[in-house]
Design an enzyme around this catalytic site. Structure first.
Site, mmCIF file in Angstrom:
data_model
loop_
_atom_site.group_PDB
_atom_site.id
_atom_site.type_symbol
_atom_site.label_atom_id
_atom_site.label_comp_id
_atom_site.label_asym_id
_atom_site.label_seq_id
_atom_site.Cartn_x
_atom_site.Cartn_y
_atom_site.Cartn_z
ATOM 1 N N THR A 234 0.796 -1.208 -0.104
ATOM 2 C CA THR A 234 -0.130 -0.005 -0.009
ATOM 3 C C THR A 234 0.736 1.196 -0.168
ATOM 4 O O THR A 234 0.493 2.404 -0.928
ATOM 5 C CB THR A 234 -0.803 -0.054 1.306
ATOM 6 N N VAL A 235 1.521 1.317 1.002
ATOM 7 C CA VAL A 235 2.619 2.558 1.048
ATOM 8 C C VAL A 235 3.638 2.496 0.090
ATOM 9 O O VAL A 235 3.781 3.805 -0.651
ATOM 10 C CB VAL A 235 3.452 2.702 2.609
ATOM 11 N N LYS B 159 9.391 -9.110 -3.357
ATOM 12 C CA LYS B 159 9.554 -10.726 -3.689
ATOM 13 C C LYS B 159 8.767 -11.021 -4.677
ATOM 14 O O LYS B 159 8.745 -12.218 -5.397
ATOM 15 C CB LYS B 159 9.511 -11.199 -2.425
ATOM 16 N N LYS C 14 7.241 1.763 11.995
ATOM 17 C CA LYS C 14 7.356 2.096 13.372
ATOM 18 C C LYS C 14 7.745 1.122 14.150
ATOM 19 O O LYS C 14 8.516 1.264 15.185
ATOM 20 C CB LYS C 14 5.900 2.549 13.760
ATOM 21 N N GLY D 123 -11.600 -2.890 5.318
ATOM 22 C CA GLY D 123 -10.006 -2.675 5.021
ATOM 23 C C GLY D 123 -9.283 -1.924 6.019
ATOM 24 O O GLY D 123 -8.060 -1.378 5.818
ATOM 25 N N GLU E 42 -6.946 -5.109 10.097
ATOM 26 C CA GLU E 42 -6.114 -6.159 9.850
ATOM 27 C C GLU E 42 -7.118 -7.349 10.076
ATOM 28 O O GLU E 42 -7.875 -7.285 10.927
ATOM 29 C CB GLU E 42 -4.915 -6.427 10.228
ATOM 30 N N LYS F 293 4.388 3.832 18.174
ATOM 31 C CA LYS F 293 4.552 5.258 17.738
ATOM 32 C C LYS F 293 4.925 6.406 19.149
ATOM 33 O O LYS F 293 5.566 7.392 18.836
ATOM 34 C CB LYS F 293 3.226 5.759 16.889
ATOM 35 N N GLY G 129 -2.844 4.744 4.883
ATOM 36 C CA GLY G 129 -3.108 4.805 3.856
ATOM 37 C C GLY G 129 -2.034 5.098 2.500
ATOM 38 O O GLY G 129 -0.933 5.672 2.904
HETATM 39 N N1 HSE Z 1 -2.555 0.687 11.850
HETATM 40 C C1 HSE Z 1 -2.142 1.972 11.673
HETATM 41 C C2 HSE Z 1 -3.616 2.451 12.338
HETATM 42 C C3 HSE Z 1 -1.855 2.588 10.713
HETATM 43 O O1 HSE Z 1 -4.796 1.866 12.210
HETATM 44 O O2 HSE Z 1 -3.610 3.797 12.469
HETATM 45 C C4 HSE Z 1 -0.456 2.204 10.319
HETATM 46 O O3 HSE Z 1 0.377 2.950 11.457
#
Ligand code: HSE
Length: 426
Positions: free
Chosen positions: A13-14, A45, A105, A187, A190, A205, A302
């Site tokens: 994604t990123v 990969k 992170k 989405g 996870e 973080k 995102g």
């Molecule tokens: N999973 C994180 C969130 C985003 O829900 O904010 C990525 O750091």
């Protein structure tokens, strides 16, 4: 015009967002910053994924050596996530004389000092704006905009998944399970939501942000962490009735050499700016000794927002002749003279289920009183089947005193259940 060749490791994604920005906004970046940023290699990969994304044959690779041995490449963006193989790949890239930009992170919070030493030894940079709060430029703000201040507090909603779930519980009356399921279907969460809902993501973080804010190493292992999995509809509804919104807050405070760092669900008074940060949005509230309050708000995840932070670091890094590193001893340990305070002070919301019988309230208030916990309000909700839900709001009190009181209350026959303990900010 300076030409800078970049490698992207990981086209998820990123990585995909980063590639798109570097392609679509190439000319804007060149004209505004005088840097012609070219993507020389994209590593993944899964070569089929790279093909499907339209990456040309001479750019795509599944071999790290293709990046390490390309002398033109000076900046590597690691966007694979997780600790390994990201750590090994980054270490090799730094040793090969390439600066690294990462959104990782977990890796930075666990191995920052080690990676930074390698970066220092090789005179290259290590940048990670995208690791915290996605597209919100909080790291740059801490490092480059508030130099005149001592940062006293960093407090935020720094996980979008949990904020989405709590917002749905609050706005639509959903249970935790229903809101999680919806977040997974859309989405936002996870398939295995542990990292987000148990507060690990916010903890990583906060470790990075509080280290930068307080100019001292705050290991993630020192952070008090509690997730949102036990939050009930009743908690949200009771908070609402009293004018509070429930948020998963990450809180770091420094007072002299004493630091407190914690991640937990918190009732935030509706008039507080953080209370209105809803859905998957994030916000960080900083307090400096001179600037006073500063709040940054935006999307914390995102492809496009996080890609934006990665590209910002790439451009920033490409424009540097000399790379800067942290100004504190960054060895993953609490510095000598710094105390991490576990007995912090807060207001508390406590929900108990008790027997509905004469003298019960007296017994309960006796426990709080003996532990020097002052009660602000106490209310009894609908009685049913001989038991009564009780909601207690305390004045500011110590965490240890609350935990001591709860342990004693749990032993009373009249207390059937301690339903919730939630910290409160006004
Ligand atoms: N999973 C994180 C969130 C985003 O829900 O904010 C990525 O750091």
């Amino acid at each position: 015009m300076k030409t800078v060749y970049v490698a992207i490791m990981g086209l998820g994604t990123v990585g995909g967002g980063t590639y798109k920005i570097l392609t679509e906004n190439h000319d804007k970046i060149a004209s505004a910053y005088g840097i012609d940023v070219r993507v020389a290699k994209v590593l993944d990969k899964d070569l089929d994924k790279l093909k499907a994304a339209g990456i040309s044959a001479d750019v795509m690779t599944d071999k790290l050596d293709d990046i390490l041995n390309d002398e033109n490449i000076s900046v590597v963006a690691e966007l694979m996530g997780g600790v390994e193989p990201a750590k090994t790949f980054i270490t090799k890239a730094l040793k090969a004389g390439k600066s690294v930009v990462t959104a990782n992170k977990e890796l930075i919070s666990k191995h920052w000092g080690e990676l930074e030493s390698v970066a220092r030894e090789n005179n290259v940079g290590l940048y990670f704006e995208a690791s915290c709060v996605g597209g919100v430029p909080v790291i740059r703000t801490l490092k480059e905009s508030l130099q005149g201040d001592n940062i006293l507090m960093v407090m935020g909603i720094i996980n979008g998944t949990t904020n989405y779930i709590l917002t749905k519980m609050s706005d639509c009356g959903m249970s935790y399970d229903e809101a999680l399921k919806e977040a997974q279907q859309l989405g936002f969460a996870e398939f295995n939501p542990t990292a987000d809902v148990d507060g690990y993501d916010a903890m990583y973080k906060l470790s990075i942000l509080s280290s930068l804010a307080f100019h001292t190493c705050i290991p993630y292992t020192e952070i008090y962490r509690e997730g949102i999995t036990k939050i009930t509809k009743n908690d949200i509804a009771s908070g609402k009735q009293m004018g509070y919104t429930l948020k998963l807050l990450a809180i770091g405070k420094r007072e002299g050499n004493s630091v407190e760092v914690r991640v937990h669900p918190t009732f935030v008074r509706n008039s507080h700016p953080l209370a209105s940060v809803s859905g998957s949005f994030n916000a960080v509230f900083l307090k400096g000794d001179f600037v006073d309050d500063v709040m940054l708000y935006g999307r914390g995840a995102g492809a496009r927002p996080t890609g934006s932070a990665v590209v910002s670091d790439i451009v920033y890094c490409a424009g540097k002749n000399k790379h800067e590193h942290t100004d504190f001893v960054n060895n993953g340990k609490v510095a000598e003279g710094i105390e991490i305070k576990s007995d912090f002070s807060s207001k508390y919301y406590i929900a108990l289920t008790v027997e509905d019988k004469a003298g019960v309230l007296a017994k309960i208030t006796d426990v709080w009183g003996k532990n020097n916990v002052s009660i602000n309000s106490i209310s009894q909700r609908d009685v049913a089947d001989g038991v009564a839900p009780i909601i207690i709001m305390t004045h500011f009190t110590s965490e240890n005193a609350v935990q001591r009181s709860i342990a004693q209350l749990s032993k009373l026959d009249c207390v059937k259940k301690v339903d919730s303990i939630i910290r409160v900010i006004d």
